[in-house]
Enzyme design. Structure first.
Site, short mmCIF file in Angstrom:
data_model
loop_
_atom_site.label_atom_id
_atom_site.label_comp_id
_atom_site.label_asym_id
_atom_site.label_seq_id
_atom_site.Cartn_x
_atom_site.Cartn_y
_atom_site.Cartn_z
N ASP A 116 36.84 29.58 -9.99
CA ASP A 116 37.00 28.78 -11.20
C ASP A 116 38.13 29.31 -12.08
O ASP A 116 38.87 28.54 -12.69
CB ASP A 116 35.68 28.76 -11.97
CG ASP A 116 35.73 27.83 -13.18
OD1 ASP A 116 36.51 26.86 -13.16
OD2 ASP A 116 34.97 28.08 -14.14
N HIS A 155 40.06 20.16 -17.28
CA HIS A 155 38.75 20.01 -16.64
C HIS A 155 38.59 18.59 -16.08
O HIS A 155 37.75 17.81 -16.52
CB HIS A 155 37.63 20.33 -17.64
CG HIS A 155 37.65 21.75 -18.10
ND1 HIS A 155 38.27 22.14 -19.27
CD2 HIS A 155 37.15 22.87 -17.54
CE1 HIS A 155 38.13 23.46 -19.42
NE2 HIS A 155 37.46 23.93 -18.39
N HIS A 215 40.86 19.74 -10.86
CA HIS A 215 40.37 21.11 -11.01
C HIS A 215 39.16 21.34 -10.10
O HIS A 215 39.03 22.40 -9.47
CB HIS A 215 39.98 21.38 -12.47
CG HIS A 215 39.26 22.67 -12.68
ND1 HIS A 215 39.85 23.91 -12.47
CD2 HIS A 215 37.98 22.91 -13.10
CE1 HIS A 215 38.97 24.86 -12.75
NE2 HIS A 215 37.84 24.29 -13.13
N HIS A 244 30.89 21.70 -10.97
CA HIS A 244 30.66 22.69 -12.02
C HIS A 244 31.17 22.28 -13.41
O HIS A 244 30.72 22.81 -14.42
CB HIS A 244 31.27 24.03 -11.62
CG HIS A 244 32.76 24.10 -11.77
ND1 HIS A 244 33.62 23.51 -10.86
CD2 HIS A 244 33.54 24.66 -12.72
CE1 HIS A 244 34.86 23.73 -11.25
NE2 HIS A 244 34.85 24.42 -12.37
N ASP A 245 32.11 21.30 -13.49
CA ASP A 245 32.61 20.85 -14.80
C ASP A 245 32.38 19.36 -15.00
O ASP A 245 33.09 18.72 -15.79
CB ASP A 245 34.09 21.17 -14.94
CG ASP A 245 34.34 22.60 -15.40
OD1 ASP A 245 33.49 23.13 -16.13
OD2 ASP A 245 35.37 23.18 -15.01
#
Length: 360
Positions: A356, A210, A214, A250-251
């Protein structure tokens, strides 16, 4: 004898002028689910009033009454199911927006099924695509605009780990430029670069998975789904912007552990977010802390309503990347297809989620 001679007969039943009932047969229409009569089926004047009804006629009336009863019950059930299904659809669709509904119609052509997405927005009618999904709307920008992204960077085997930070930055710029987002949302280049750098710095460089690579990889797959797979034919610029930003963010702040670890150890993050999509909530909050800085605010030109909608959409999309929400997301998406009604918000969440989990 005439039916009118019976003491049980009401003269009001002869509604038509100069009409006299001589023979009469009736059978109740029964609602077996409610255990009550909901009507009656009537027969009058057999053989022009010259004959009397017999047992066979009574059986025939009974069959008709049963069929009518079943038809009425079935109709009521369908109405009830339709109402419940619409309610369920809106429950499944978080922050349901009727104006963003994509209605799906199925047509069978040459033995194959074609699904058309009709979009209810304020844009005019445009061309059609000849893909599996046929749409009487705008064609994919990928087919009508000169691509800003190099051919070698539009491949499924694009490897972010072989790219330098400068190359990844340029890739993001090229994608946003090709989608027309800089001009459509008046995003200054310096603001965008600041934003992407803040995003990149928000990832833990020591995390094996992560990390910022990514994030760029997920953005790239989202881009391919919207271009090569032409998902952008069913989306507006607003949706495309939210998907690409959601992919990058998103992470954010992910520490390399999962939600179960934080929950079991009762970490500060777990307490802060009440054990619900802990890391995803943290990433969404981290994104908007970055956007609060004026130098990073790529949404500065959105009005208050647009910003509220964008914030809600990004939070929903990021929370939908929680692996725990996978089956619910799939259920919502399948339900939308079965209902032939799908929102752009749900489609956006599905694109991000698929991207994802698509690539290590």
């Amino acid at each position: 004898s005439k039916a009118t001679q019976s003491t049980r007969w009401s003269q009001e039943l002869d509604e038509l002028p100069n009409f006299v009932t001589t023979s009469y047969l009736a059978w109740p229409i029964w609602d077996f689910t409610a255990c009550k009569s909901i009507g009656v089926v009537e027969f009058r004047n057999k053989g022009n009033g010259l004959a009397s009804f017999n047992a066979a006629d009574s059986q025939f009336a009974r069959i008709i009454a049963l069929q009518l009863g079943h038809a009425v019950i079935n109709y009521k059930q369908q109405e009830l199911i339709a109402g419940h299904t619409e309610t369920i659809n809106q429950v499944y669709e978080k922050n349901f927006d009727q104006n963003e509904t994509i209605n799906i119609y199925s047509n069978v052509e040459n033995g194959s099924t074609t699904i058309r997405f009709d979009q209810s927005d304020d844009q005019g009618e445009g061309g059609k695509s000849c893909a599996v999904f046929t749409l009487s709307k705008q064609p994919s920008l990928f087919t009508v605009r000169r691509s800003s992204v190099a051919v070698c960077d539009r491949a499924w085997d694009y490897d972010v780990f072989l790219k330098s930070e400068e190359e990844l930055m340029m890739h993001a710029i090229d994608i946003f430029d090709e989608r027309g987002l800089f001009s459509r949302f008046s995003i200054p280049m310096t603001t965008f670069v600041n934003f992407v750098n803040e995003i990149k710095n928000g990832y833990d460089g020591t995390a094996p998975y992560h990390n910022s690579y990514h994030a760029f990889d997920v953005m790239h797959v989202c881009y391919l789904l919207m271009t090569k797979c032409r998902a952008d034919e069913y989306l507006e610029s607003f949706n495309i912007l939210s998907i690409l930003v959601g992919a990058l963010a998103h992470d954010l702040g992910h520490d390399g552990y999962n939600n179960a670890f934080h929950l079991n150890t009762e970490s500060d993050l777990s307490v802060t977010y009440n054990g619900i999509s802990i890391l995803e909530n943290y990433s969404a909050a981290y994104l908007f802390r970055i956007l609060r800085k004026q130098k990073n605010n790529i949404f500065a030109r959105l009005n208050a309503d647009e910003m509220t909608k964008m914030r809600t959409r990004l939070i929903d999309m990021i929370l939908d990347t929680d692996a725990k929400n996978h089956f619910m997301l799939m259920t919502r998406f399948k339900h939308g297809l079965e209902m032939k009604k799908l929102s752009r918000g749900l489609l956006s969440s599905m694109i991000l989620h698929v991207s994802d989990v698509s690539n290590p």
